[in-house]
Design a protein around this motif. Sequence first.
Motif, PDB file in Angstrom:
ATOM      1  N   LYS A 197       4.378   4.064 -15.379  1.00 30.43           N
ATOM      2  CA  LYS A 197       4.326   5.345 -14.681  1.00 30.43           C
ATOM      3  C   LYS A 197       3.048   5.492 -13.879  1.00 30.43           C
ATOM      4  O   LYS A 197       3.052   5.993 -12.757  1.00 30.43           O
ATOM      5  CB  LYS A 197       4.465   6.492 -15.690  1.00 30.43           C
ATOM      6  N   SER A 198       1.937   5.021 -14.449  1.00 33.15           N
ATOM      7  CA  SER A 198       0.672   5.133 -13.728  1.00 33.15           C
ATOM      8  C   SER A 198       0.681   4.285 -12.468  1.00 33.15           C
ATOM      9  O   SER A 198       0.053   4.646 -11.473  1.00 33.15           O
ATOM     10  CB  SER A 198      -0.490   4.706 -14.635  1.00 33.15           C
ATOM     11  N   ILE A 199       1.378   3.165 -12.520  1.00 35.15           N
ATOM     12  CA  ILE A 199       1.481   2.318 -11.315  1.00 35.15           C
ATOM     13  C   ILE A 199       2.294   3.023 -10.241  1.00 35.15           C
ATOM     14  O   ILE A 199       1.893   3.127  -9.080  1.00 35.15           O
ATOM     15  CB  ILE A 199       2.133   0.971 -11.671  1.00 35.15           C
ATOM     16  N   ILE A 200       3.480   3.525 -10.646  1.00 39.26           N
ATOM     17  CA  ILE A 200       4.365   4.150  -9.681  1.00 39.26           C
ATOM     18  C   ILE A 200       3.756   5.401  -9.084  1.00 39.26           C
ATOM     19  O   ILE A 200       3.919   5.703  -7.908  1.00 39.26           O
ATOM     20  CB  ILE A 200       5.717   4.483 -10.344  1.00 39.26           C
ATOM     21  N   LYS A 201       3.011   6.142  -9.933  1.00 34.97           N
ATOM     22  CA  LYS A 201       2.452   7.402  -9.493  1.00 34.97           C
ATOM     23  C   LYS A 201       1.189   7.263  -8.660  1.00 34.97           C
ATOM     24  O   LYS A 201       0.608   8.255  -8.268  1.00 34.97           O
ATOM     25  CB  LYS A 201       2.151   8.284 -10.728  1.00 34.97           C
ATOM     26  N   GLN A 202       0.728   6.035  -8.448  1.00 39.14           N
ATOM     27  CA  GLN A 202      -0.400   5.860  -7.526  1.00 39.14           C
ATOM     28  C   GLN A 202      -0.017   6.484  -6.189  1.00 39.14           C
ATOM     29  O   GLN A 202       1.020   6.141  -5.624  1.00 39.14           O
ATOM     30  CB  GLN A 202      -0.679   4.372  -7.296  1.00 39.14           C
ATOM     31  N   GLU A 203      -0.844   7.366  -5.700  1.00 45.88           N
ATOM     32  CA  GLU A 203      -0.472   8.103  -4.500  1.00 45.88           C
ATOM     33  C   GLU A 203      -0.274   7.186  -3.306  1.00 45.88           C
ATOM     34  O   GLU A 203       0.654   7.356  -2.528  1.00 45.88           O
ATOM     35  CB  GLU A 203      -1.559   9.161  -4.185  1.00 45.88           C
ATOM     36  N   LYS A 204      -1.134   6.192  -3.152  1.00 45.43           N
ATOM     37  CA  LYS A 204      -1.064   5.337  -1.971  1.00 45.43           C
ATOM     38  C   LYS A 204       0.232   4.548  -1.934  1.00 45.43           C
ATOM     39  O   LYS A 204       0.939   4.530  -0.923  1.00 45.43           O
ATOM     40  CB  LYS A 204      -2.268   4.385  -1.956  1.00 45.43           C
ATOM     41  N   ILE A 205       0.557   3.887  -3.052  1.00 47.79           N
ATOM     42  CA  ILE A 205       1.754   3.054  -3.086  1.00 47.79           C
ATOM     43  C   ILE A 205       3.001   3.924  -3.073  1.00 47.79           C
ATOM     44  O   ILE A 205       3.991   3.604  -2.422  1.00 47.79           O
ATOM     45  CB  ILE A 205       1.740   2.123  -4.315  1.00 47.79           C
ATOM     46  N   LYS A 206       2.944   5.050  -3.789  1.00 52.57           N
ATOM     47  CA  LYS A 206       4.107   5.927  -3.825  1.00 52.57           C
ATOM     48  C   LYS A 206       4.437   6.464  -2.430  1.00 52.57           C
ATOM     49  O   LYS A 206       5.588   6.468  -2.006  1.00 52.57           O
ATOM     50  CB  LYS A 206       3.847   7.087  -4.788  1.00 52.57           C
ATOM     51  N   GLU A 207       3.411   6.909  -1.698  1.00 52.29           N
ATOM     52  CA  GLU A 207       3.642   7.411  -0.347  1.00 52.29           C
ATOM     53  C   GLU A 207       4.179   6.315   0.558  1.00 52.29           C
ATOM     54  O   GLU A 207       5.050   6.549   1.401  1.00 52.29           O
ATOM     55  CB  GLU A 207       2.346   7.978   0.229  1.00 52.29           C
ATOM     56  N   MET A 208       3.654   5.102   0.384  1.00 54.43           N
ATOM     57  CA  MET A 208       4.114   3.985   1.195  1.00 54.43           C
ATOM     58  C   MET A 208       5.585   3.675   0.921  1.00 54.43           C
ATOM     59  O   MET A 208       6.372   3.409   1.833  1.00 54.43           O
ATOM     60  CB  MET A 208       3.245   2.743   0.920  1.00 54.43           C
ATOM     61  N   ILE A 209       5.974   3.726  -0.362  1.00 52.56           N
ATOM     62  CA  ILE A 209       7.371   3.486  -0.733  1.00 52.56           C
ATOM     63  C   ILE A 209       8.270   4.527  -0.082  1.00 52.56           C
ATOM     64  O   ILE A 209       9.324   4.195   0.478  1.00 52.56           O
ATOM     65  CB  ILE A 209       7.532   3.496  -2.266  1.00 52.56           C
ATOM     66  N   GLU A 210       7.858   5.789  -0.133  1.00 52.60           N
ATOM     67  CA  GLU A 210       8.675   6.865   0.431  1.00 52.60           C
ATOM     68  C   GLU A 210       8.808   6.712   1.948  1.00 52.60           C
ATOM     69  O   GLU A 210       9.847   6.997   2.519  1.00 52.60           O
ATOM     70  CB  GLU A 210       8.071   8.228   0.075  1.00 52.60           C
ATOM     71  N   LEU A 215      20.699  -4.586   3.594  1.00 57.46           N
ATOM     72  CA  LEU A 215      21.717  -3.609   3.230  1.00 57.46           C
ATOM     73  C   LEU A 215      21.176  -2.580   2.246  1.00 57.46           C
ATOM     74  O   LEU A 215      21.447  -1.383   2.358  1.00 57.46           O
ATOM     75  CB  LEU A 215      22.926  -4.328   2.633  1.00 57.46           C
ATOM     76  N   GLU A 216      20.367  -3.043   1.253  1.00 57.93           N
ATOM     77  CA  GLU A 216      19.783  -2.123   0.282  1.00 57.93           C
ATOM     78  C   GLU A 216      18.893  -1.095   0.981  1.00 57.93           C
ATOM     79  O   GLU A 216      18.951   0.105   0.699  1.00 57.93           O
ATOM     80  CB  GLU A 216      18.973  -2.906  -0.748  1.00 57.93           C
ATOM     81  N   LEU A 217      18.044  -1.574   1.888  1.00 55.72           N
ATOM     82  CA  LEU A 217      17.138  -0.672   2.607  1.00 55.72           C
ATOM     83  C   LEU A 217      17.900   0.286   3.510  1.00 55.72           C
ATOM     84  O   LEU A 217      17.536   1.454   3.668  1.00 55.72           O
ATOM     85  CB  LEU A 217      16.135  -1.490   3.420  1.00 55.72           C
ATOM     86  N   ALA A 255      11.216   3.894   2.652  1.00 58.03           N
ATOM     87  CA  ALA A 255      12.577   4.254   2.249  1.00 58.03           C
ATOM     88  C   ALA A 255      13.324   5.013   3.334  1.00 58.03           C
ATOM     89  O   ALA A 255      14.547   5.113   3.288  1.00 58.03           O
ATOM     90  CB  ALA A 255      12.542   5.072   0.967  1.00 58.03           C
ATOM     91  N   THR A 256      12.609   5.577   4.291  1.00 55.78           N
ATOM     92  CA  THR A 256      13.263   6.346   5.356  1.00 55.78           C
ATOM     93  C   THR A 256      13.232   5.639   6.694  1.00 55.78           C
ATOM     94  O   THR A 256      13.640   6.209   7.706  1.00 55.78           O
ATOM     95  CB  THR A 256      12.565   7.708   5.498  1.00 55.78           C
ATOM     96  N   MET A 257      12.766   4.395   6.729  1.00 55.36           N
ATOM     97  CA  MET A 257      12.605   3.679   8.000  1.00 55.36           C
ATOM     98  C   MET A 257      13.863   2.894   8.363  1.00 55.36           C
ATOM     99  O   MET A 257      14.591   2.422   7.497  1.00 55.36           O
ATOM    100  CB  MET A 257      11.423   2.704   7.918  1.00 55.36           C
ATOM    101  N   ASP A 258      14.091   2.761   9.684  1.00 53.39           N
ATOM    102  CA  ASP A 258      15.124   1.875  10.208  1.00 53.39           C
ATOM    103  C   ASP A 258      14.444   0.588  10.667  1.00 53.39           C
ATOM    104  O   ASP A 258      13.787   0.552  11.712  1.00 53.39           O
ATOM    105  CB  ASP A 258      15.848   2.543  11.372  1.00 53.39           C
ATOM    106  N   LEU A 259      14.562  -0.478   9.875  1.00 54.41           N
ATOM    107  CA  LEU A 259      13.829  -1.715  10.155  1.00 54.41           C
ATOM    108  C   LEU A 259      14.261  -2.370  11.458  1.00 54.41           C
ATOM    109  O   LEU A 259      13.505  -3.153  12.036  1.00 54.41           O
ATOM    110  CB  LEU A 259      14.014  -2.706   8.993  1.00 54.41           C
TER     111      LEU A 259
END
Length: 555
Positions: free
Chosen positions: A505-518, A442-444, A521-525
């Motif tokens: 912030k440095s963890i979240i701003k990692q480009e690889k993980i941040k892009e993966m999260i984004e 539901l969260e996703l 966040a837009t996927m229909d599982l």
Amino acid sequence: MFYMTRPLPNIFALPIVLYAIAYWMRGQQKPFIVCSGIAILVFRSELALFLGLLLAINLLQRQLSIDRLLKIALPAGVCILAASVLVDSFFWRRLLWPEGEVLWYNTILNKSSNWGTSPFLWYFYSALPRAMGASLLFVPIGCVLEPRIRPLALSALVFVLLYSVLPHKELRFIIYVFPVLNIAAACACQRIWMNCAKSTWHSCLALGSVGHLLLNVFVTVFLLVISGTNYPGGAALSRLHRLESATPNVSVHIANLAAQSGVSRFMEIRDEWTYSKDESMNYTQAEIARYTHLLVEAKNKHNTELWSSLQDDFDTLEFVDCFNSIGIQYNSLLPVRVKTKPCIGILKKRATTPPAILKEKTKTKVKKTKVLEPKPVTADPVPTVEIPKENKVPEAKEDQFLNLDDDDGIVATVEETSIELNANIDPEVDTPDAPTKEINFLELRNLALGQASRTSRAATKLKIRQIIEQHYRAKGKDIENDSSETMPKTTGATGGRPGIRQSVKSIIKQEKIKEMIEQIATMDLTRICDLEKTSTKDCLKQVIDKIDDENTKTK
């Protein structure tokens, strides 16, 4: 397909009706009358219309006299009626002729419409085409080519026409005519096949008669797939069994919609669980206190009419979808798509901490903090335990830390959530094995549809990041600035907080993980995993591996 497993009176009557029709075709009057009497008096009284038409044909063609009819029908009818009254009165514990009571209620009182109504011609434009498929096209051809089938086929169609007078209609009420109409279609196909060698045109017709059977198979499978989405209650209870497989004592209330859409006594497979179908449930505090889980109707993903009274005490584990409509899609091999909507919500009672234990924990935490916290040299420290309800940072300090765009605002909220979580964890007091709330579908879903609040978006993205890091660590991959590493505090003008803040912030701003999260966040599982068999967390791990593989190929 639907009625193959339904022990309804119409289904019990069907074999007897087929025997009666077979005896009628053979001219065996006595067994025809006896089988007709059993089908009419014991199971379904409306069969008097259908079988009565066949009997009338025999009387008109003088194949049966009225004297012989009475000699057979009266003794047989009395015996059949007596047997039905005796047996059913014993089980119902009152004097009863069940089919007579049904006939009185449905036909004389005409109260069958209380269960819903359909247009007069519904059987002809909906029930018959769905049940017969492409074979319906061959029925008139068979009646034209084979004179012997005409009385039987016309009797079946007249029965459907007469029964259309009743406003309440169901396919099972006319299920007896399908074998008869199939006989007419079979006669047409047989005649066409016999003449296939006469010309090219006859050969094409013969191929069409064979091909229509394959079309019927395709239509049946398609309707079966659609029908598979009509049992959200059964799917929800099966899902609950998998989600709580390790929980011994569960008390679940099954709402009306769930009970009507697949939940049966056969699904009550856990002896130590309590299953309730109490229809008088009003979801008051006293009533819901008895249950650990609820299967409730969900008109939409939020269902505010009911959710408002339950959201304080229950968490939504998942939603189970059901059939909504059929749509057309142009970017897939199959042009038709079955659309679904949320129907059943699986709710779990929220775990609560006793007030005495919570108070003792708070005292212990405050005491330990006062002893261990170092005194700052140049400025007052920001408290790390006593956290105000509203986590607002003064404008001056906010400018000191961050200059954020809209997306970074979400990241900052994630940081605050992570900081507050870390600040509230006392390894010596809190139980290490205390269960944390895992991410759920539901969260996703709310995140992907953009229906989540700012705080819940941040919390969900934080959970996704933690799953990514856990999965990488399980695969033996190194993570730069891993959030599991303990970062030392630096004392100064901000009392040590900027050090932690910058680390997160440095963890979240990692480009690889941040892009993966984004991306996640837009996927229909539901398009990627079968969530009936796979947990949301395992599905996310599959998505992470898939994104990794795509990034590797791109490089």
